[in-house]
Design a protein around this motif. Sequence first.
Motif, PDB file in Angstrom:
ATOM      1  N   TRP A 115      42.547  48.117  -6.978  1.00 30.12           N
ATOM      2  CA  TRP A 115      43.707  47.636  -7.708  1.00 30.12           C
ATOM      3  C   TRP A 115      43.279  47.176  -9.091  1.00 30.12           C
ATOM      4  O   TRP A 115      42.330  46.398  -9.223  1.00 30.12           O
ATOM      5  CB  TRP A 115      44.363  46.472  -6.972  1.00 30.12           C
ATOM      6  CG  TRP A 115      44.932  46.848  -5.647  1.00 30.12           C
ATOM      7  CD1 TRP A 115      46.191  47.345  -5.385  1.00 30.12           C
ATOM      8  CD2 TRP A 115      44.276  46.754  -4.380  1.00 30.12           C
ATOM      9  NE1 TRP A 115      46.345  47.570  -4.048  1.00 30.12           N
ATOM     10  CE2 TRP A 115      45.173  47.208  -3.389  1.00 30.12           C
ATOM     11  CE3 TRP A 115      43.006  46.340  -3.970  1.00 30.12           C
ATOM     12  CZ2 TRP A 115      44.862  47.254  -2.044  1.00 30.12           C
ATOM     13  CZ3 TRP A 115      42.685  46.389  -2.621  1.00 30.12           C
ATOM     14  CH2 TRP A 115      43.610  46.840  -1.683  1.00 30.12           C
ATOM     15  N   VAL A 116      43.955  47.639 -10.121  1.00 25.81           N
ATOM     16  CA  VAL A 116      43.639  47.225 -11.489  1.00 25.81           C
ATOM     17  C   VAL A 116      44.157  45.802 -11.675  1.00 25.81           C
ATOM     18  O   VAL A 116      45.346  45.528 -11.476  1.00 25.81           O
ATOM     19  CB  VAL A 116      44.282  48.172 -12.521  1.00 25.81           C
ATOM     20  CG1 VAL A 116      44.050  47.663 -13.937  1.00 25.81           C
ATOM     21  CG2 VAL A 116      43.709  49.580 -12.366  1.00 25.81           C
ATOM     22  N   VAL A 117      43.241  44.888 -12.050  1.00 25.47           N
ATOM     23  CA  VAL A 117      43.626  43.490 -12.270  1.00 25.47           C
ATOM     24  C   VAL A 117      43.542  43.098 -13.747  1.00 25.47           C
ATOM     25  O   VAL A 117      44.032  42.043 -14.128  1.00 25.47           O
ATOM     26  CB  VAL A 117      42.777  42.525 -11.400  1.00 25.47           C
ATOM     27  CG1 VAL A 117      43.076  42.759  -9.928  1.00 25.47           C
ATOM     28  CG2 VAL A 117      41.293  42.659 -11.684  1.00 25.47           C
ATOM     29  N   ALA A 118      42.914  43.942 -14.561  1.00 21.70           N
ATOM     30  CA  ALA A 118      42.849  43.710 -16.002  1.00 21.70           C
ATOM     31  C   ALA A 118      42.588  45.036 -16.692  1.00 21.70           C
ATOM     32  O   ALA A 118      41.863  45.886 -16.169  1.00 21.70           O
ATOM     33  CB  ALA A 118      41.742  42.715 -16.354  1.00 21.70           C
ATOM     34  N   GLU A 119      43.207  45.206 -17.854  1.00 22.43           N
ATOM     35  CA  GLU A 119      42.973  46.417 -18.641  1.00 22.43           C
ATOM     36  C   GLU A 119      43.142  46.088 -20.113  1.00 22.43           C
ATOM     37  O   GLU A 119      44.115  45.439 -20.498  1.00 22.43           O
ATOM     38  CB  GLU A 119      43.931  47.528 -18.225  1.00 22.43           C
ATOM     39  CG  GLU A 119      43.681  48.826 -18.946  1.00 22.43           C
ATOM     40  CD  GLU A 119      44.476  50.000 -18.378  1.00 22.43           C
ATOM     41  OE1 GLU A 119      44.339  51.090 -18.943  1.00 22.43           O
ATOM     42  OE2 GLU A 119      45.221  49.835 -17.400  1.00 22.43           O
ATOM     43  N   THR A 120      42.164  46.530 -20.908  1.00 20.06           N
ATOM     44  CA  THR A 120      42.236  46.379 -22.358  1.00 20.06           C
ATOM     45  C   THR A 120      41.976  47.749 -22.973  1.00 20.06           C
ATOM     46  O   THR A 120      41.789  48.734 -22.255  1.00 20.06           O
ATOM     47  CB  THR A 120      41.179  45.377 -22.884  1.00 20.06           C
ATOM     48  OG1 THR A 120      39.883  45.984 -22.789  1.00 20.06           O
ATOM     49  CG2 THR A 120      41.209  44.063 -22.125  1.00 20.06           C
ATOM     50  N   SER A 121      41.899  47.809 -24.266  1.00 16.08           N
ATOM     51  CA  SER A 121      41.565  49.073 -24.924  1.00 16.08           C
ATOM     52  C   SER A 121      40.105  49.449 -24.684  1.00 16.08           C
ATOM     53  O   SER A 121      39.720  50.587 -24.900  1.00 16.08           O
ATOM     54  CB  SER A 121      41.849  48.982 -26.424  1.00 16.08           C
ATOM     55  OG  SER A 121      41.057  47.961 -27.005  1.00 16.08           O
ATOM     56  N   GLU A 122      39.302  48.490 -24.217  1.00 15.15           N
ATOM     57  CA  GLU A 122      37.871  48.724 -24.026  1.00 15.15           C
ATOM     58  C   GLU A 122      37.438  48.936 -22.576  1.00 15.15           C
ATOM     59  O   GLU A 122      36.420  49.565 -22.318  1.00 15.15           O
ATOM     60  CB  GLU A 122      37.080  47.558 -24.602  1.00 15.15           C
ATOM     61  CG  GLU A 122      37.263  47.417 -26.100  1.00 15.15           C
ATOM     62  CD  GLU A 122      36.523  46.216 -26.652  1.00 15.15           C
ATOM     63  OE1 GLU A 122      35.786  45.542 -25.897  1.00 15.15           O
ATOM     64  OE2 GLU A 122      36.672  45.951 -27.855  1.00 15.15           O
ATOM     65  N   TYR A 123      38.169  48.384 -21.600  1.00 11.66           N
ATOM     66  CA  TYR A 123      37.723  48.464 -20.206  1.00 11.66           C
ATOM     67  C   TYR A 123      38.883  48.366 -19.224  1.00 11.66           C
ATOM     68  O   TYR A 123      39.988  47.949 -19.581  1.00 11.66           O
ATOM     69  CB  TYR A 123      36.700  47.370 -19.893  1.00 11.66           C
ATOM     70  CG  TYR A 123      37.236  45.967 -20.066  1.00 11.66           C
ATOM     71  CD1 TYR A 123      37.927  45.336 -19.034  1.00 11.66           C
ATOM     72  CD2 TYR A 123      37.082  45.286 -21.258  1.00 11.66           C
ATOM     73  CE1 TYR A 123      38.441  44.061 -19.189  1.00 11.66           C
ATOM     74  CE2 TYR A 123      37.580  44.008 -21.419  1.00 11.66           C
ATOM     75  CZ  TYR A 123      38.262  43.397 -20.375  1.00 11.66           C
ATOM     76  OH  TYR A 123      38.776  42.141 -20.538  1.00 11.66           O
ATOM     77  N   ILE A 124      38.604  48.765 -17.980  1.00 14.24           N
ATOM     78  CA  ILE A 124      39.517  48.604 -16.849  1.00 14.24           C
ATOM     79  C   ILE A 124      38.746  47.829 -15.778  1.00 14.24           C
ATOM     80  O   ILE A 124      37.628  48.215 -15.424  1.00 14.24           O
ATOM     81  CB  ILE A 124      39.966  49.956 -16.270  1.00 14.24           C
ATOM     82  CG1 ILE A 124      40.685  50.802 -17.315  1.00 14.24           C
ATOM     83  CG2 ILE A 124      40.852  49.746 -15.035  1.00 14.24           C
ATOM     84  CD1 ILE A 124      41.002  52.211 -16.848  1.00 14.24           C
ATOM     85  N   THR A 125      39.335  46.747 -15.267  1.00 12.81           N
ATOM     86  CA  THR A 125      38.720  45.992 -14.184  1.00 12.81           C
ATOM     87  C   THR A 125      39.558  46.175 -12.929  1.00 12.81           C
ATOM     88  O   THR A 125      40.780  45.983 -12.965  1.00 12.81           O
ATOM     89  CB  THR A 125      38.625  44.492 -14.534  1.00 12.81           C
ATOM     90  OG1 THR A 125      37.850  44.355 -15.732  1.00 12.81           O
ATOM     91  CG2 THR A 125      37.965  43.707 -13.413  1.00 12.81           C
ATOM     92  N   LEU A 126      38.899  46.570 -11.846  1.00 16.85           N
ATOM     93  CA  LEU A 126      39.609  46.721 -10.589  1.00 16.85           C
ATOM     94  C   LEU A 126      38.842  46.041  -9.469  1.00 16.85           C
ATOM     95  O   LEU A 126      37.639  45.814  -9.571  1.00 16.85           O
ATOM     96  CB  LEU A 126      39.879  48.188 -10.254  1.00 16.85           C
ATOM     97  CG  LEU A 126      38.737  49.112  -9.924  1.00 16.85           C
ATOM     98  CD1 LEU A 126      39.274  50.287  -9.124  1.00 16.85           C
ATOM     99  CD2 LEU A 126      38.086  49.628 -11.170  1.00 16.85           C
ATOM    100  N   VAL A 127      39.577  45.701  -8.417  1.00 18.68           N
ATOM    101  CA  VAL A 127      38.999  45.081  -7.233  1.00 18.68           C
ATOM    102  C   VAL A 127      39.278  45.992  -6.046  1.00 18.68           C
ATOM    103  O   VAL A 127      40.300  46.660  -5.996  1.00 18.68           O
ATOM    104  CB  VAL A 127      39.565  43.666  -6.992  1.00 18.68           C
ATOM    105  CG1 VAL A 127      39.241  42.755  -8.166  1.00 18.68           C
ATOM    106  CG2 VAL A 127      41.062  43.682  -6.737  1.00 18.68           C
ATOM    107  N   SER A 128      38.345  46.010  -5.094  1.00 18.76           N
ATOM    108  CA  SER A 128      38.496  46.890  -3.933  1.00 18.76           C
ATOM    109  C   SER A 128      38.774  46.137  -2.642  1.00 18.76           C
ATOM    110  O   SER A 128      39.097  46.751  -1.637  1.00 18.76           O
ATOM    111  CB  SER A 128      37.240  47.749  -3.770  1.00 18.76           C
ATOM    112  OG  SER A 128      37.067  48.588  -4.891  1.00 18.76           O
TER     113      SER A 128
END
Length: 82
Positions: free
Chosen positions: A39-52
């Motif tokens: 699940w994507v919990v944060a997204e910017t123009s530089e990165y995507i953070t997801l948790v499993s």
Amino acid sequence: MLPPPVLIEWVDISSFDGSWMEMSDARQYKPLTVKTCGWVVAETSEYITLVSSVSDDEETTGSVNSIPKGCVVSVTSLVPNV
């Protein structure tokens, strides 16, 4: 509430920190294509953070990956029509 889960295909480094090796073997190393679901919990123009992994109350998480967007090959929703 979490967003729909996604599959991210991305390119990661390949490395070896073991004993010495021949230069010809070292030349065989190349980046790896990796697939990560979550699940994507944060997204910017530089990165995507997801948790499993997520607790029932969605307040605790594990298996966190923050992937530089320059490494992302594709992002696919795992829920049809989303």
